[in-house]
Design a protein around this motif. Structure first.
Motif, PDB file in Angstrom:
ATOM      1  N   ARG A 122       0.816  -1.211   0.000  1.00 22.06           N
ATOM      2  CA  ARG A 122       0.000   0.000   0.000  1.00 22.06           C
ATOM      3  C   ARG A 122       0.845   1.254   0.000  1.00 22.06           C
ATOM      4  NH1 ARG A 122      -2.816   3.789   3.312  1.00 22.06           N
ATOM      5  NH2 ARG A 122      -2.003   3.038   5.294  1.00 22.06           N
ATOM      6  N   GLU A 123       0.446   2.208  -0.825  1.00 24.90           N
ATOM      7  CA  GLU A 123       1.019   3.551  -0.826  1.00 24.90           C
ATOM      8  C   GLU A 123      -0.143   4.528  -0.884  1.00 24.90           C
ATOM      9  OE1 GLU A 123       2.882   5.425  -4.336  1.00 24.90           O
ATOM     10  OE2 GLU A 123       4.703   5.469  -3.114  1.00 24.90           O
ATOM     11  N   GLY A 124      -0.524   5.078   0.255  1.00 24.85           N
ATOM     12  CA  GLY A 124      -1.678   5.953   0.302  1.00 24.85           C
ATOM     13  C   GLY A 124      -2.948   5.182   0.012  1.00 24.85           C
ATOM     14  N   LEU A 125      -3.690   5.628  -0.984  1.00 22.62           N
ATOM     15  CA  LEU A 125      -4.918   4.954  -1.380  1.00 22.62           C
ATOM     16  C   LEU A 125      -4.708   4.092  -2.623  1.00 22.62           C
ATOM     17  CD1 LEU A 125      -7.559   7.783  -0.804  1.00 22.62           C
ATOM     18  CD2 LEU A 125      -6.875   5.916   0.731  1.00 22.62           C
ATOM     19  N   SER A 126      -3.460   3.759  -2.891  1.00 21.72           N
ATOM     20  CA  SER A 126      -3.119   2.917  -4.033  1.00 21.72           C
ATOM     21  C   SER A 126      -2.313   1.707  -3.574  1.00 21.72           C
ATOM     22  CB  SER A 126      -2.293   3.702  -5.065  1.00 21.72           C
ATOM     23  OG  SER A 126      -2.999   4.811  -5.543  1.00 21.72           O
ATOM     24  N   MET A 127      -2.227   0.727  -4.461  1.00 21.14           N
ATOM     25  CA  MET A 127      -1.315  -0.398  -4.272  1.00 21.14           C
ATOM     26  C   MET A 127      -0.208  -0.245  -5.306  1.00 21.14           C
ATOM     27  SD  MET A 127      -2.642  -2.015  -1.725  1.00 21.14           S
ATOM     28  CE  MET A 127      -1.636  -3.502  -1.708  1.00 21.14           C
ATOM     29  N   LEU A 128       1.035  -0.291  -4.836  1.00 20.84           N
ATOM     30  CA  LEU A 128       2.205  -0.101  -5.686  1.00 20.84           C
ATOM     31  C   LEU A 128       2.818  -1.456  -6.013  1.00 20.84           C
ATOM     32  CD1 LEU A 128       4.376   1.824  -6.938  1.00 20.84           C
ATOM     33  CD2 LEU A 128       5.564   1.675  -4.729  1.00 20.84           C
ATOM     34  N   TYR A 129       2.977  -1.760  -7.298  1.00 19.66           N
ATOM     35  CA  TYR A 129       3.575  -3.028  -7.715  1.00 19.66           C
ATOM     36  C   TYR A 129       5.080  -3.006  -7.454  1.00 19.66           C
ATOM     37  CZ  TYR A 129      -0.596  -4.592 -10.316  1.00 19.66           C
ATOM     38  OH  TYR A 129      -1.855  -5.018 -10.677  1.00 19.66           O
ATOM     39  N   ILE A 130       5.570  -4.011  -6.732  1.00 17.05           N
ATOM     40  CA  ILE A 130       7.002  -4.107  -6.452  1.00 17.05           C
ATOM     41  C   ILE A 130       7.629  -5.335  -7.113  1.00 17.05           C
ATOM     42  CG2 ILE A 130       6.885  -2.793  -4.301  1.00 17.05           C
ATOM     43  CD1 ILE A 130       6.854  -5.395  -2.755  1.00 17.05           C
ATOM     44  N   GLU A 131       6.794  -6.202  -7.671  1.00 11.89           N
ATOM     45  CA  GLU A 131       7.279  -7.332  -8.467  1.00 11.89           C
ATOM     46  C   GLU A 131       6.160  -7.734  -9.407  1.00 11.89           C
ATOM     47  OE1 GLU A 131       9.467  -8.721 -10.175  1.00 11.89           O
ATOM     48  OE2 GLU A 131      10.729  -9.469  -8.512  1.00 11.89           O
ATOM     49  N   HIS A 132       6.522  -8.281 -10.565  1.00 10.88           N
ATOM     50  CA  HIS A 132       5.484  -8.593 -11.555  1.00 10.88           C
ATOM     51  C   HIS A 132       5.990  -9.636 -12.539  1.00 10.88           C
ATOM     52  CE1 HIS A 132       2.149  -7.868 -14.358  1.00 10.88           C
ATOM     53  NE2 HIS A 132       3.058  -7.924 -15.321  1.00 10.88           N
ATOM     54  N   PHE A 133       5.107 -10.564 -12.900  1.00  9.11           N
ATOM     55  CA  PHE A 133       5.414 -11.553 -13.927  1.00  9.11           C
ATOM     56  C   PHE A 133       4.229 -11.693 -14.865  1.00  9.11           C
ATOM     57  CE2 PHE A 133       8.251 -12.660 -10.482  1.00  9.11           C
ATOM     58  CZ  PHE A 133       9.451 -12.899 -11.149  1.00  9.11           C
ATOM     59  N   ILE A 145       6.240  -3.391 -12.656  1.00  8.11           N
ATOM     60  CA  ILE A 145       6.828  -2.827 -11.444  1.00  8.11           C
ATOM     61  C   ILE A 145       6.728  -1.301 -11.499  1.00  8.11           C
ATOM     62  CG2 ILE A 145       8.966  -2.547 -10.132  1.00  8.11           C
ATOM     63  CD1 ILE A 145       9.796  -5.316 -11.087  1.00  8.11           C
ATOM     64  N   GLY A 146       6.243  -0.714 -10.417  1.00  8.41           N
ATOM     65  CA  GLY A 146       6.059   0.728 -10.349  1.00  8.41           C
ATOM     66  C   GLY A 146       4.655   1.177 -10.683  1.00  8.41           C
ATOM     67  N   SER A 147       3.831   0.274 -11.230  1.00  5.49           N
ATOM     68  CA  SER A 147       2.441   0.629 -11.515  1.00  5.49           C
ATOM     69  C   SER A 147       1.674   0.789 -10.211  1.00  5.49           C
ATOM     70  CB  SER A 147       1.773  -0.449 -12.373  1.00  5.49           C
ATOM     71  OG  SER A 147       2.347  -0.521 -13.655  1.00  5.49           O
ATOM     72  N   ARG A 148       0.669   1.647 -10.243  1.00  2.00           N
ATOM     73  CA  ARG A 148      -0.217   1.817  -9.088  1.00  2.00           C
ATOM     74  C   ARG A 148      -1.635   1.502  -9.509  1.00  2.00           C
ATOM     75  NH1 ARG A 148       2.579   6.843  -8.763  1.00  2.00           N
ATOM     76  NH2 ARG A 148       4.167   6.929  -7.133  1.00  2.00           N
ATOM     77  N   VAL A 149      -2.370   0.819  -8.639  1.00  2.00           N
ATOM     78  CA  VAL A 149      -3.783   0.544  -8.895  1.00  2.00           C
ATOM     79  C   VAL A 149      -4.563   0.970  -7.658  1.00  2.00           C
ATOM     80  CG1 VAL A 149      -3.323  -1.351 -10.490  1.00  2.00           C
ATOM     81  CG2 VAL A 149      -3.579  -1.844  -8.043  1.00  2.00           C
ATOM     82  N   PRO A 150      -5.819   1.373  -7.819  1.00  2.00           N
ATOM     83  CA  PRO A 150      -6.594   1.873  -6.668  1.00  2.00           C
ATOM     84  C   PRO A 150      -6.882   0.785  -5.654  1.00  2.00           C
ATOM     85  CG  PRO A 150      -7.978   1.671  -8.614  1.00  2.00           C
ATOM     86  CD  PRO A 150      -6.572   1.445  -9.080  1.00  2.00           C
ATOM     87  N   LEU A 151      -6.744   1.135  -4.393  1.00  2.00           N
ATOM     88  CA  LEU A 151      -6.957   0.168  -3.317  1.00  2.00           C
ATOM     89  C   LEU A 151      -8.408  -0.304  -3.245  1.00  2.00           C
ATOM     90  CD1 LEU A 151      -5.491   0.277   0.235  1.00  2.00           C
ATOM     91  CD2 LEU A 151      -7.946   0.012  -0.026  1.00  2.00           C
ATOM     92  N   GLY A 152      -9.351   0.613  -3.387  1.00  3.50           N
ATOM     93  CA  GLY A 152     -10.737   0.294  -3.079  1.00  3.50           C
ATOM     94  C   GLY A 152     -11.455  -0.585  -4.067  1.00  3.50           C
ATOM     95  N   LEU A 153     -10.951  -0.680  -5.302  1.00  4.28           N
ATOM     96  CA  LEU A 153     -11.704  -1.378  -6.346  1.00  4.28           C
ATOM     97  C   LEU A 153     -10.967  -2.564  -6.948  1.00  4.28           C
ATOM     98  CD1 LEU A 153     -13.133   1.756  -8.175  1.00  4.28           C
ATOM     99  CD2 LEU A 153     -14.444   0.102  -6.825  1.00  4.28           C
ATOM    100  N   THR A 154      -9.747  -2.821  -6.528  1.00  4.50           N
ATOM    101  CA  THR A 154      -8.960  -3.912  -7.108  1.00  4.50           C
ATOM    102  C   THR A 154      -8.862  -5.084  -6.149  1.00  4.50           C
ATOM    103  OG1 THR A 154      -6.902  -2.953  -6.257  1.00  4.50           O
ATOM    104  CG2 THR A 154      -7.567  -2.330  -8.495  1.00  4.50           C
ATOM    105  N   ALA A 155      -8.595  -6.257  -6.709  1.00  3.61           N
ATOM    106  CA  ALA A 155      -8.457  -7.454  -5.886  1.00  3.61           C
ATOM    107  C   ALA A 155      -7.274  -7.334  -4.925  1.00  3.61           C
ATOM    108  CB  ALA A 155      -8.291  -8.679  -6.783  1.00  3.61           C
ATOM    109  N   MET A 156      -6.172  -6.770  -5.404  1.00  8.47           N
ATOM    110  CA  MET A 156      -4.994  -6.597  -4.554  1.00  8.47           C
ATOM    111  C   MET A 156      -5.293  -5.643  -3.399  1.00  8.47           C
ATOM    112  SD  MET A 156      -1.206  -5.096  -5.539  1.00  8.47           S
ATOM    113  CE  MET A 156      -0.539  -6.593  -6.257  1.00  8.47           C
ATOM    114  N   GLY A 157      -5.917  -4.505  -3.718  1.00  7.19           N
ATOM    115  CA  GLY A 157      -6.232  -3.532  -2.674  1.00  7.19           C
ATOM    116  C   GLY A 157      -7.236  -4.066  -1.675  1.00  7.19           C
TER     117      GLY A 157
END
Length: 269
Positions: A122-133, A145-157
């Motif tokens: 988590r970074e604020g109200l987002s989820m920050l990708y730190i690894e990706h395949f 890596i480095g992408s951000r997705v919204p916390l409230g509407l994504t599976a990761m968040g």
């Protein structure tokens, strides 16, 4: 669609901490306004995204450029993130031992399921990708890596929210309600469902809730010794990943992989 202005950086100081330095928070807000999709921004756009006065933004971008953290593009009269940030980012990633633990399991899951698999925090109200395949297919989600997705509407968040403590959930509720007043009832319902689902099944889902063309499952766990929380997602374009497959194949497999990561992370500490 016009992007909603972010709350002023003063909002980041939720505890009233007297040690909190506002000018640093403002500088970080400017840097965080850049994304993979919007990598070049002008002072006016930065002011709108951070909620800061344009004059303040101008001074911050000048200073950050002098330090090498931003690069100025005269042709467009705009800025992009500078090379001075690269060593910092590389060092930060290198210090995250969970990436070494998670990477082999993530790569295997991506190859076997044909889904994109990401690790984030988590970074604020987002989820920050730190690894990706990504899977070895022609069709994959265009995130990394480095992408951000919204916390409230994504599976990761939602997975992060599901394993968070009550105090953090309450703080997130307040911030999400302020940032997304129109969508807050929808977001709240999804978060409440995620808490119950993660407790019962070990994973959460987002079936077109953030992006109607993307379906995903998410799972999360707390790192040992107070190291924070990390979340993992497994997603694909909607036409490749229907709800039934998420619930009966991808979600359970992701939950099992995440439990394995959690066990290995405990052994590394």
């Amino acid at each position: 669609m016009r992007k909603r202005a972010a709350p002023p950086p003063e909002a980041a100081d939720e505890s009233g901490d007297r040690q909190f330095i506002q000018v640093v928070a403002r500088a970080m807000a400017v840097l965080r306004a850049f994304t993979a999709e919007d990598s070049v921004l002008g002072n006016q756009e930065l002011a709108a995204r951070t909620g800061l006065p344009k004059a303040t933004v101008s001074r911050l971008t000048h200073t950050l450029t002098e330090l090498g953290h931003l690069s100025y593009l005269p042709r467009f009269a705009k800025y992009q993130l500078g090379l001075g940030l690269v060593p910092l980012g590389q060092l930060a990633l290198a210090n995250l031992s969970i990436r070494q633990v998670a990477a082999p399991l993530m790569r295997l899951l991506a190859e076997e399921t044909g889904t994109s698999v990401s690790l984030g925090s988590r970074e604020g109200l987002s989820m920050l990708y730190i690894e990706h395949f990504s899977p070895r297919t022609a069709v994959a989600l265009q995130l990394g890596i480095g992408s951000r997705v919204p916390l409230g509407l994504t599976a990761m968040g939602r997975a992060h929210y599901a394993v968070a403590g009550e105090a953090e959930r309450a703080a997130l509720d307040a911030r999400l309600a302020e940032a997304e007043p129109d969508r807050w009832p929808e977001i709240r319902a999804g978060l409440r469902e995620a808490v119950e689902m993660h407790a019962a099944l070990g994973f959460t889902v987002s079936v077109g809730d953030w992006n109607r063309t993307v379906h995903a499952a998410g799972a999360a766990f707390a790192l040992p010794n107070g190291g924070g929380t990390v979340a993992v997602n497994s997603g694909a374009p909607a036409f490749m990943l229907g709800r039934e497959r998420i619930l009966h194949e991808i979600g359970p497999r992701l939950a099992a992989v995440t439990r394995r990561m959690e066990a290995l992370a405990g052994l590394r500490h």
